[in-house]
Write a protein that holds these residues in place. Structure first.
Motif, PDB file in Angstrom:
ATOM      1  N   UNK A  74       0.327  -1.053   0.312  1.00  0.00           N
ATOM      2  CA  UNK A  74      -0.225  -0.212  -0.171  1.00  0.00           C
ATOM      3  C   UNK A  74       1.194   1.467   0.258  1.00  0.00           C
ATOM      4  N   UNK A  75       2.117   1.044   0.706  1.00  0.00           N
ATOM      5  CA  UNK A  75       2.880   2.313   0.883  1.00  0.00           C
ATOM      6  C   UNK A  75       3.941   3.005  -0.570  1.00  0.00           C
ATOM      7  N   UNK A  76       3.540   1.647  -1.312  1.00  0.00           N
ATOM      8  CA  UNK A  76       4.203   1.611  -2.746  1.00  0.00           C
ATOM      9  C   UNK A  76       3.428   2.275  -3.558  1.00  0.00           C
ATOM     10  N   UNK A  77       1.950   1.763  -3.750  1.00  0.00           N
ATOM     11  CA  UNK A  77       0.902   1.693  -4.573  1.00  0.00           C
ATOM     12  C   UNK A  77       0.172   3.182  -4.873  1.00  0.00           C
ATOM     13  N   UNK A  78       0.000   3.188  -6.155  1.00  0.00           N
ATOM     14  CA  UNK A  78      -1.138   3.867  -7.153  1.00  0.00           C
ATOM     15  C   UNK A  78      -2.129   3.812  -8.163  1.00  0.00           C
ATOM     16  N   UNK A  79      -2.741   4.079  -7.520  1.00  0.00           N
ATOM     17  CA  UNK A  79      -4.232   3.449  -8.328  1.00  0.00           C
ATOM     18  C   UNK A  79      -4.148   4.188  -9.579  1.00  0.00           C
ATOM     19  N   UNK A  80      -4.199   3.588 -10.363  1.00  0.00           N
ATOM     20  CA  UNK A  80      -4.835   4.448 -11.820  1.00  0.00           C
ATOM     21  C   UNK A  80      -6.314   4.072 -12.284  1.00  0.00           C
ATOM     22  N   UNK A  81      -7.533   4.683 -12.230  1.00  0.00           N
ATOM     23  CA  UNK A  81      -8.261   4.013 -13.199  1.00  0.00           C
ATOM     24  C   UNK A  81      -8.238   4.829 -14.423  1.00  0.00           C
ATOM     25  N   UNK A  82      -8.615   3.354 -15.011  1.00  0.00           N
ATOM     26  CA  UNK A  82      -8.084   4.714 -16.650  1.00  0.00           C
ATOM     27  C   UNK A  82      -9.753   3.789 -17.117  1.00  0.00           C
ATOM     28  N   UNK A  83     -10.566   5.530 -18.113  1.00  0.00           N
ATOM     29  CA  UNK A  83     -11.544   6.067 -18.749  1.00  0.00           C
ATOM     30  C   UNK A  83     -12.527   4.500 -18.452  1.00  0.00           C
ATOM     31  N   UNK A  84     -13.208   4.992 -17.522  1.00  0.00           N
ATOM     32  CA  UNK A  84     -14.075   3.743 -16.314  1.00  0.00           C
ATOM     33  C   UNK A  84     -15.628   4.831 -16.828  1.00  0.00           C
ATOM     34  N   UNK A  85     -15.876   5.122 -18.131  1.00  0.00           N
ATOM     35  CA  UNK A  85     -16.895   6.373 -18.605  1.00  0.00           C
ATOM     36  C   UNK A  85     -17.854   4.952 -19.284  1.00  0.00           C
ATOM     37  N   UNK A  86     -19.317   6.264 -18.765  1.00  0.00           N
ATOM     38  CA  UNK A  86     -20.600   4.995 -18.725  1.00  0.00           C
ATOM     39  C   UNK A  86     -20.650   4.249 -20.178  1.00  0.00           C
ATOM     40  N   UNK A  87     -19.783   5.369 -21.702  1.00  0.00           N
ATOM     41  CA  UNK A  87     -20.499   4.708 -23.004  1.00  0.00           C
ATOM     42  C   UNK A  87     -19.792   3.565 -23.179  1.00  0.00           C
ATOM     43  N   UNK A  88     -18.602   3.968 -22.346  1.00  0.00           N
ATOM     44  CA  UNK A  88     -17.635   2.714 -23.194  1.00  0.00           C
ATOM     45  C   UNK A  88     -17.992   1.954 -21.989  1.00  0.00           C
ATOM     46  N   UNK A  89     -18.011   1.571 -20.871  1.00  0.00           N
ATOM     47  CA  UNK A  89     -18.605   0.678 -19.772  1.00  0.00           C
ATOM     48  C   UNK A  89     -19.903  -0.365 -20.528  1.00  0.00           C
ATOM     49  N   UNK A 119      -2.623   6.659  -2.872  1.00  0.00           N
ATOM     50  CA  UNK A 119      -3.700   7.623  -4.231  1.00  0.00           C
ATOM     51  C   UNK A 119      -4.257   7.258  -4.953  1.00  0.00           C
ATOM     52  N   UNK A 120      -5.152   7.456  -5.759  1.00  0.00           N
ATOM     53  CA  UNK A 120      -6.335   7.242  -6.740  1.00  0.00           C
ATOM     54  C   UNK A 120      -5.610   8.209  -7.719  1.00  0.00           C
ATOM     55  N   UNK A 121      -5.914   7.637  -9.441  1.00  0.00           N
ATOM     56  CA  UNK A 121      -5.746   9.000  -9.826  1.00  0.00           C
ATOM     57  C   UNK A 121      -6.850   8.556 -11.308  1.00  0.00           C
ATOM     58  N   UNK A 161      -0.395  16.316 -17.412  1.00  0.00           N
ATOM     59  CA  UNK A 161      -0.604  16.260 -16.934  1.00  0.00           C
ATOM     60  C   UNK A 161      -0.876  15.191 -16.451  1.00  0.00           C
ATOM     61  N   UNK A 162      -1.181  13.858 -16.613  1.00  0.00           N
ATOM     62  CA  UNK A 162      -1.188  12.516 -16.189  1.00  0.00           C
ATOM     63  C   UNK A 162      -0.177  12.493 -15.310  1.00  0.00           C
ATOM     64  N   UNK A 163       1.071  12.135 -16.643  1.00  0.00           N
ATOM     65  CA  UNK A 163       1.713  11.450 -16.794  1.00  0.00           C
ATOM     66  C   UNK A 163       2.577  12.433 -15.593  1.00  0.00           C
ATOM     67  N   UNK A 164       2.895  13.273 -15.158  1.00  0.00           N
ATOM     68  CA  UNK A 164       3.163  13.759 -14.019  1.00  0.00           C
ATOM     69  C   UNK A 164       2.465  13.511 -12.897  1.00  0.00           C
ATOM     70  N   UNK A 165       1.110  13.425 -13.524  1.00  0.00           N
ATOM     71  CA  UNK A 165       0.940  13.150 -11.759  1.00  0.00           C
ATOM     72  C   UNK A 165       0.894  11.176 -11.620  1.00  0.00           C
ATOM     73  N   UNK A 166       1.650  10.125 -12.597  1.00  0.00           N
ATOM     74  CA  UNK A 166       2.130   9.365 -11.874  1.00  0.00           C
ATOM     75  C   UNK A 166       3.539   9.599 -11.934  1.00  0.00           C
ATOM     76  N   UNK A 176       6.411   3.956  -6.389  1.00  0.00           N
ATOM     77  CA  UNK A 176       6.898   3.007  -7.731  1.00  0.00           C
ATOM     78  C   UNK A 176       5.647   1.848  -8.225  1.00  0.00           C
ATOM     79  N   UNK A 177       4.790   1.201  -7.420  1.00  0.00           N
ATOM     80  CA  UNK A 177       3.893   0.018  -7.884  1.00  0.00           C
ATOM     81  C   UNK A 177       3.136   0.510  -8.743  1.00  0.00           C
ATOM     82  N   UNK A 178       2.367   0.783  -9.739  1.00  0.00           N
ATOM     83  CA  UNK A 178       1.105   1.150 -10.142  1.00  0.00           C
ATOM     84  C   UNK A 178       0.298   0.241 -11.141  1.00  0.00           C
ATOM     85  N   UNK A 179      -0.541   0.619  -9.985  1.00  0.00           N
ATOM     86  CA  UNK A 179      -1.894  -0.277 -10.285  1.00  0.00           C
ATOM     87  C   UNK A 179      -2.369  -0.150 -11.515  1.00  0.00           C
TER      88      UNK A 179
END
Length: 190
Positions: free
Chosen positions: A5-20, A47-49, A88-93, A98-101
Motif C-alpha cells: 500500500x505504501x508503494x502503490x498508486x491506483x490508476x482508473x483508466x477511462x471508466x466512462x459510462x459509454x465505454x462501459x 493515492x488514486x488517479x 498532466x497525467x504523466x506528472x500525476x503518475x 513506484x508500484x502503479x496498479x
C-alpha cells in the motif's frame, strides 16, 4: 514482489459510462470489483488517479465511480491512448510510489499502452486483470498475454487488497474482509 500500500498508486483508466456499456460481455462483477478496489485504496491511503478519454465524445465517468471519488482525487481528461503521453497525467503518475496498479477500459488499448510506457519509465506495473475489460474477450486476453511477455505483472483485485493489508491484524481488515465476502462470485458483469 508483494504489492505494498505504501508503494502503490491506483490508476482508473477511462471508466466512462459509454465505454462501459460497450463492454459486452463484461467480466463477472466488473463494477463491483472496481468499487471494492476504490474503497480499499481510500481506506488504506493509496493515492488514486482517474482518467477520462475524450469526455466531450465519450461522456462522464460512471456515476457509481464518480460518487466514490470525492475531491481531491484528480480526474484527468486525455485524448492520448497512453496516460503517460499526456503531460498532466504523466506528472500525476510520477513520484516516489513506484508500484502503479491499472484498472479500467480497454485492456488492449489504453491499459496496454499506459502499462508499457510506465514500465519503460522504470516503474513496477500491475494490471488488475479482473478489473480491466475490452469489447472483445479475445482482445483482453491477447493484451494480458502481451503485457506478461513485456514484464508487466498481473494481479486480481482480491489478491491486491490482501497484499495491501498484509495481515488479519490490520486495523482495516475486518471492514475489508466483509466487503470481499459480499462481492458476488458469479453471474454477469454488473
Amino acid at each position: 514482489m508483494l504489492i505494498e500500500a505504501r508503494r502503490s498508486r491506483l490508476v482508473l483508466v477511462d471508466l466512462q459510462a459509454s465505454l462501459y456499456a460497450a463492454m459486452t460481455p463484461r467480466p463477472p462483477n466488473f463494477l463491483a470489483r472496481i468499487q471494492l478496489l476504490v474503497r480499499a485504496a481510500r481506506l488504506l491511503d493509496v493515492p488514486i488517479v482517474a482518467t477520462r478519454q475524450y469526455p466531450q465524445g465519450l461522456g462522464p465517468l460512471l456515476p457509481e465511480l464518480a460518487a466514490a471519488l470525492p475531491p481531491p482525487i484528480p480526474v484527468l481528461d486525455k485524448t492520448t491512448f497512453s496516460c503517460c503521453a499526456d503531460d498532466a497525467i504523466g506528472a500525476a503518475l510520477a513520484g516516489e510510489r513506484d508500484q502503479i496498479l491499472l484498472a479500467g477500459i480497454e485492456t488492449h488499448v489504453c491499459i496496454l499502452q499506459t502499462a508499457l510506457d510506465l514500465r519503460a519509465r522504470g516503474q513496477v506495473v500491475y494490471v488488475l486483470a479482473d478489473a480491466c475489460a475490452s469489447r472483445s474477450p479475445a482482445d483482453h486476453d491477447q493484451a494480458l498475454w502481451r503485457l506478461a511477455g513485456e514484464g508487466v505483472r498481473q494481479a486480481s483485485v482480491e489478491s491486491t487488497v490482501f497484499e495491501w493489508l498484509r495481515t488479519a491484524e490490520h486495523p482495516r481488515f475486518r471492514e475489508l474482509i466483509r466487503e470481499i465476502r459480499d462481492l458476488p462470485k458469479a453471474g454477469p458483469g454488473a
